[in-house]
Design a protein around this motif. Sequence first.
Motif, PDB file in Angstrom:
ATOM      1  N   LEU A 252      43.770  64.574  43.917  1.00 35.77           N
ATOM      2  CA  LEU A 252      43.868  63.297  44.628  1.00 35.77           C
ATOM      3  C   LEU A 252      45.150  63.219  45.459  1.00 35.77           C
ATOM      4  N   LYS A 253      46.238  63.750  44.895  1.00 33.16           N
ATOM      5  CA  LYS A 253      47.476  63.753  45.653  1.00 33.16           C
ATOM      6  C   LYS A 253      47.368  64.640  46.893  1.00 33.16           C
ATOM      7  N   GLU A 254      46.742  65.819  46.681  1.00 33.29           N
ATOM      8  CA  GLU A 254      46.542  66.713  47.830  1.00 33.29           C
ATOM      9  C   GLU A 254      45.631  66.058  48.861  1.00 33.29           C
ATOM     10  N   ALA A 255      44.601  65.388  48.381  1.00 35.04           N
ATOM     11  CA  ALA A 255      43.702  64.697  49.299  1.00 35.04           C
ATOM     12  C   ALA A 255      44.429  63.574  50.030  1.00 35.04           C
TER      13      ALA A 255
ATOM     14  N   ILE B 215      43.768  58.515  57.879  1.00 37.93           N
ATOM     15  CA  ILE B 215      42.910  57.675  57.057  1.00 37.93           C
ATOM     16  C   ILE B 215      43.690  56.425  56.646  1.00 37.93           C
ATOM     17  N   ASN B 216      42.977  55.330  56.534  1.00 34.46           N
ATOM     18  CA  ASN B 216      43.596  54.077  56.142  1.00 34.46           C
ATOM     19  C   ASN B 216      44.280  54.253  54.785  1.00 34.46           C
ATOM     20  N   PRO B 217      45.591  54.127  54.693  1.00 38.97           N
ATOM     21  CA  PRO B 217      46.279  54.349  53.415  1.00 38.97           C
ATOM     22  C   PRO B 217      45.871  53.341  52.348  1.00 38.97           C
ATOM     23  N   HIS B 218      45.520  52.108  52.750  1.00 36.16           N
ATOM     24  CA  HIS B 218      45.099  51.125  51.758  1.00 36.16           C
ATOM     25  C   HIS B 218      43.818  51.574  51.050  1.00 36.16           C
ATOM     26  N   PHE B 219      42.889  52.094  51.840  1.00 34.31           N
ATOM     27  CA  PHE B 219      41.643  52.592  51.244  1.00 34.31           C
ATOM     28  C   PHE B 219      41.924  53.753  50.304  1.00 34.31           C
ATOM     29  N   LEU B 220      42.855  54.610  50.701  1.00 36.31           N
ATOM     30  CA  LEU B 220      43.203  55.760  49.887  1.00 36.31           C
ATOM     31  C   LEU B 220      43.758  55.323  48.544  1.00 36.31           C
ATOM     32  N   PHE B 221      44.735  54.425  48.560  1.00 39.05           N
ATOM     33  CA  PHE B 221      45.355  53.985  47.317  1.00 39.05           C
ATOM     34  C   PHE B 221      44.368  53.190  46.457  1.00 39.05           C
ATOM     35  N   ASN B 222      43.549  52.389  47.088  1.00 36.82           N
ATOM     36  CA  ASN B 222      42.554  51.630  46.323  1.00 36.82           C
ATOM     37  C   ASN B 222      41.562  52.564  45.639  1.00 36.82           C
ATOM     38  N   THR B 223      41.219  53.648  46.329  1.00 36.25           N
ATOM     39  CA  THR B 223      40.294  54.619  45.727  1.00 36.25           C
ATOM     40  C   THR B 223      40.943  55.316  44.546  1.00 36.25           C
ATOM     41  N   PHE B 224      42.219  55.677  44.683  1.00 40.07           N
ATOM     42  CA  PHE B 224      42.932  56.293  43.568  1.00 40.07           C
ATOM     43  C   PHE B 224      42.960  55.351  42.368  1.00 40.07           C
ATOM     44  N   ASN B 225      43.263  54.102  42.619  1.00 40.64           N
ATOM     45  CA  ASN B 225      43.317  53.126  41.524  1.00 40.64           C
ATOM     46  C   ASN B 225      41.949  52.952  40.877  1.00 40.64           C
TER      47      ASN B 225
ATOM     48  N   GLN C 118      31.179  57.708  35.579  1.00 38.28           N
ATOM     49  CA  GLN C 118      31.345  57.021  36.854  1.00 38.28           C
ATOM     50  C   GLN C 118      32.588  57.524  37.576  1.00 38.28           C
ATOM     51  N   ALA C 119      33.630  57.845  36.811  1.00 37.84           N
ATOM     52  CA  ALA C 119      34.847  58.377  37.440  1.00 37.84           C
ATOM     53  C   ALA C 119      34.568  59.706  38.126  1.00 37.84           C
ATOM     54  N   ARG C 120      33.816  60.592  37.448  1.00 39.62           N
ATOM     55  CA  ARG C 120      33.465  61.863  38.077  1.00 39.62           C
ATOM     56  C   ARG C 120      32.595  61.652  39.311  1.00 39.62           C
ATOM     57  N   ARG C 121      31.688  60.714  39.206  1.00 39.16           N
ATOM     58  CA  ARG C 121      30.815  60.447  40.351  1.00 39.16           C
ATOM     59  C   ARG C 121      31.625  59.942  41.543  1.00 39.16           C
ATOM     60  N   MET C 122      32.568  59.039  41.275  1.00 40.16           N
ATOM     61  CA  MET C 122      33.402  58.534  42.363  1.00 40.16           C
ATOM     62  C   MET C 122      34.286  59.638  42.943  1.00 40.16           C
ATOM     63  N   LEU C 123      34.734  60.541  42.042  1.00 40.57           N
ATOM     64  CA  LEU C 123      35.567  61.637  42.540  1.00 40.57           C
ATOM     65  C   LEU C 123      34.762  62.557  43.450  1.00 40.57           C
ATOM     66  N   VAL C 124      33.504  62.805  43.076  1.00 39.08           N
ATOM     67  CA  VAL C 124      32.638  63.633  43.925  1.00 39.08           C
ATOM     68  C   VAL C 124      32.402  62.959  45.267  1.00 39.08           C
ATOM     69  N   ARG C 125      32.108  61.658  45.228  1.00 38.11           N
ATOM     70  CA  ARG C 125      31.870  60.939  46.486  1.00 38.11           C
ATOM     71  C   ARG C 125      33.141  60.901  47.335  1.00 38.11           C
ATOM     72  N   PHE C 126      34.280  60.769  46.666  1.00 38.79           N
ATOM     73  CA  PHE C 126      35.538  60.738  47.410  1.00 38.79           C
ATOM     74  C   PHE C 126      35.815  62.095  48.039  1.00 38.79           C
ATOM     75  N   SER C 127      35.506  63.182  47.304  1.00 33.61           N
ATOM     76  CA  SER C 127      35.715  64.509  47.878  1.00 33.61           C
ATOM     77  C   SER C 127      34.790  64.734  49.071  1.00 33.61           C
ATOM     78  N   GLN C 128      33.566  64.217  49.004  1.00 38.31           N
ATOM     79  CA  GLN C 128      32.650  64.329  50.144  1.00 38.31           C
ATOM     80  C   GLN C 128      33.187  63.537  51.340  1.00 38.31           C
TER      81      GLN C 128
ATOM     82  N   TYR D 258      31.443  56.660  51.566  1.00 36.30           N
ATOM     83  CA  TYR D 258      32.403  55.579  51.729  1.00 36.30           C
ATOM     84  C   TYR D 258      31.888  54.285  51.095  1.00 36.30           C
ATOM     85  N   LEU D 259      30.618  53.960  51.324  1.00 34.70           N
ATOM     86  CA  LEU D 259      30.065  52.718  50.794  1.00 34.70           C
ATOM     87  C   LEU D 259      29.981  52.749  49.268  1.00 34.70           C
TER      88      LEU D 259
END
Length: 587
Positions: A374-377, A386-396, A408-418, A444-445
């Motif tokens: 996530l840090k590398e991303a 990329i919008n930094p607010h979206f980035l930090f909100n996704t990390f949180n 769900q965390a793994r699923r979100m991580l996969v979607r975030f990597s995509q 994104y959605l």
Amino acid sequence: MIEVTVILFERIGILLLVAFMLTQIPGFRSLLDRDMAWDTILYHALVFGVMGILGAHTGVIMDRGTLMVESWLLNVGDNQVLIGFGIVVVMIAGLLGGPYVGLGSGLIVGVYMAFIGGGAWFANSLMNPLAGLITGWTGQFFSDERVIAPNKALFIGMFPPVLYMGLILIFIPDQQTGVEIVNQIGIPLVITNAIALAIITMMIRSALNESEREAALETNRALSIAEKALPILKDASLDKNAKAMAELLYDELDVAAIAIADKRKVLSFVGEGEDHHQVGESIKMRLSQIALDTGELQVAYDKSELQCLHESCPLQTAIMVPVYRSREVIGLINIYFRHSQQIRAVEVELARGLGTIISNQISGFEAERMKELLKEAEIRNLQAQINPHFLFNTFNLIHSLMRVDHEQARRMLVRFSQYMRANLNIASKSLIPLKDEIEHVNAYLDIVTARFPDQLEVRKEIDQNVLDVLIPSATLQPLVENSIQHGLKEVQAKGIVEIKVGRTGHAISIEVRDNGVGFPEELLPVIGQQPFTDRHGNGTALYNVNERLKGIFDEGSEMKCRNLDGGGSSVSITIPIQCENMEYERS
């Protein structure tokens, strides 16, 4: 008197067996920890009461001053006095469980002694509950230990027999017989009861200390193995370091062999049987497959369950321990033994504990790797603007889900990597299939709706016939993000975003609508034509999209921004179709 004392010691020997049985009773530790509710008090009172009844039948009978010794006492005459040893069990109940357990078990034994009868039935019935109360109260007063010390038990054990002799003198009908009983059996009874109580407490303390010492040693060994496994698991996955892990476990555990497998094949094998247990062979054991499927530890107590076809294989039994990563079974640790007698309860619990510790370490390092990714991303996405607010909100969001919902965390991580991959490809590819851009939007959605599940509704109308048409990358996603981040920013009710994609002649039409605040009227003529400052907020993304379209299609594309009559805004773009149904190589 010496002869009577010897006889009483012989008769009371069975209670030593009862003392050993006490350590095997389920919930016995709750009794020692004084951690009891009323249901456990009643349970232990019943258990000790039943054992006290058995102790009563191992006593002796006094018949007119004559001591009668039978192997098993069943009948007591009216002129006979039963001197039972149930009182010793009742005293143990009081010392271990306190006055309530002592009283409860004493009442059970007392009622039974009244049912048996005899010349001193009332003294027997009254003495048992009194003994439970006396030892329970005095035991709590003299000691806070889990099991009272034998010397203290010896001292406390003298009082109930003395009181018992007094009750016999008071309530026996024939006073002369009572005096003869007390003179003949009084002192021996006090000695044997007190010593028996001390011996029983010593046995319980010894058995308890031994089990706790063994548990402490095994716990220390498990922690030592876990500490040595840290550098092995930290540097790489279990698959890559399976041999090093197997060698570590084989060196630390006194076992015949160690095997580590993933869900399909054996990754490493160390120990006896290496000549025919080959690395890379598929998993054959039925119990291993059950452990992988259910996630439950399995034990093979017979060689036939190992399903090894080699006749001279020295391995006879095994424990199959599942290994988890974020609640998902990823493999097995098989611990082999030479004999079934070597698999005790402590070995099973040690294996279970090792599996849990190793699984937690793997999950922890996986979480750290996720954070590093996530840090590398974050760095790469910042480079891609990329919008930094979206980035930090996704990390949180992912960080929060990792605590409560790993799946769900793994699923979100996969979607975030995509989502990240699509953003990183913006500069490398000018055109991508429309379906890839839609997948970018969906990723994104998924992230946004996971953050606001009840505040956002997305409606899509997409023509499936245009999915292979090539369009500029990052065309649709910025429009959707702009609509959510700025158009719906001040909306109090549920936000709605509509996405429409279709074909108009030789062009692709894309429209994104929302029910938000709309564009400032004074900026409508220049939106998409020039970037705005952060104060206006919703012009930079549209400007970048429009500039990319112009750079690729010159004047062949068009962007329109307008406010809707019922509130909200609409952004639509038209992209000329240049390439359709082309084979596209994804990076």
